[in-house]
Every structure is written in C-alpha cells, then in structure tokens.
Design an enzyme around this catalytic site. Structure first.
Site, PDB file in Angstrom:
ATOM      1  N   HIS A  17       0.895  -1.387  -0.213  1.00  0.00           N
ATOM      2  CA  HIS A  17       0.018   0.043   0.029  1.00  0.00           C
ATOM      3  C   HIS A  17       0.722   1.066   0.098  1.00  0.00           C
ATOM      4  O   HIS A  17       1.657   1.365   0.835  1.00  0.00           O
ATOM      5  CB  HIS A  17      -0.990  -0.035   1.203  1.00  0.00           C
ATOM      6  CG  HIS A  17      -2.018   1.025   1.175  1.00  0.00           C
ATOM      7  ND1 HIS A  17      -2.280   1.744   2.520  1.00  0.00           N
ATOM      8  CD2 HIS A  17      -2.599   1.619   0.411  1.00  0.00           C
ATOM      9  CE1 HIS A  17      -3.415   2.589   2.113  1.00  0.00           C
ATOM     10  NE2 HIS A  17      -3.443   2.499   0.738  1.00  0.00           N
TER      11      HIS A  17
ATOM     12  N   ASN B 116       3.922  10.376 -18.645  1.00  0.00           N
ATOM     13  CA  ASN B 116       4.332  10.078 -17.490  1.00  0.00           C
ATOM     14  C   ASN B 116       3.429   9.985 -16.600  1.00  0.00           C
ATOM     15  O   ASN B 116       2.587  10.755 -16.330  1.00  0.00           O
ATOM     16  CB  ASN B 116       5.589  10.826 -17.090  1.00  0.00           C
ATOM     17  CG  ASN B 116       6.694  10.975 -18.103  1.00  0.00           C
ATOM     18  OD1 ASN B 116       7.129  10.241 -18.691  1.00  0.00           O
ATOM     19  ND2 ASN B 116       6.708  12.089 -18.496  1.00  0.00           N
TER      20      ASN B 116
END
Length: 135
Positions: A20, A126
């Site tokens: 996470h 990106n």
C-alpha cells in the site's frame, strides 16, 4: 501460462511485491531514470510500444489509489491526458490525482519501486501509480 492480460514477467513481479502506497512509474522514452531505481525498458523505437498500450495492461493487475501527473501535461499534451483518464475509467478505478511540476515529478520517481519505460515520444506522457489495497 499466465492467464491475465499482463504477460511481462518483470512488471508482474514488481506489482506483486509492492504494498500500500508504494509506487511504480510508467514513462515516455525521454524521462530520466535514476540509476538506483529498477528500470524495465520496453522501448523498441519511437512510439513502440506506446504509453497507453503499456499502461492499460498494468492497470488490469494493479490496484491504484492515486496517480501523480506533471501539471504541464494539461497544456502540452491534453490528448494524452484524456487517454490516461479514459484508461482509468475503463479499468473501473477512480484514483485521486496529484498535480506537480515536471521537475518535482522527476524527483518523486526516485522513490518508485520500478520505472517502466515505453517508446512513447509525446511530451509529459508519464504517470506515477500509487498502489491501493484490494480489501
């Protein structure tokens, strides 16, 4: 043989390792990649493979809770921005979007677990994908 859409073993492995809030960057052919970050270089020639062609299979395997984009994409490459947003809509994810300058974006990539380089040759193509949880 692997049954899911993403067949690249290096990318699959990196996704399997992250926890996470860890992140993976998917970038165009021109983004500088720090030496200390794992590089998964898929670029063959200009435009091959394209950014979206790489992003979408990654999204099929990775739960993303936040994305980081360079604010310059809004003006310099709005077509790619729309394609990125459409890829998330198709994946069923609605991540938080954090906007930063391109210079700040490059600094953040230093913390990526891996950077996947595409053959994309359009500016600011990106994205940093911050991992979410599936529970």
């Amino acid at each position: 043989m692997k049954k899911s859409r993403l067949l690249n073993s290096e990318i699959s492995y990196e996704i399997a390792k992250i926890g996470h809030t860890d992140h993976i960057t998917v970038c165009d052919a021109g983004l500088p990649i720090p030496n200390e970050v794992k590089r998964i270089d898929l670029a063959i020639e200009g435009g091959i493979p394209g950014f979206i062609a790489v992003l979408e299979p990654i999204l099929s395997e990775m739960q993303v809770e936040e994305i980081i984009l360079a604010q310059e994409i809004k003006e310099k490459n709005p077509e790619m921005l729309e394609k990125i947003m459409e890829s998330f809509r198709k994946s069923g994810m609605d991540p938080k979007i954090t906007w930063v300058s391109h210079e700040e974006f490059k600094k953040i990539t230093n913390k990526s677990k891996a950077i996947v380089r595409t053959g994309e040759c359009s500016p600011y193509s990106n994205v940093i994908l911050k991992s979410g949880v599936v529970f």
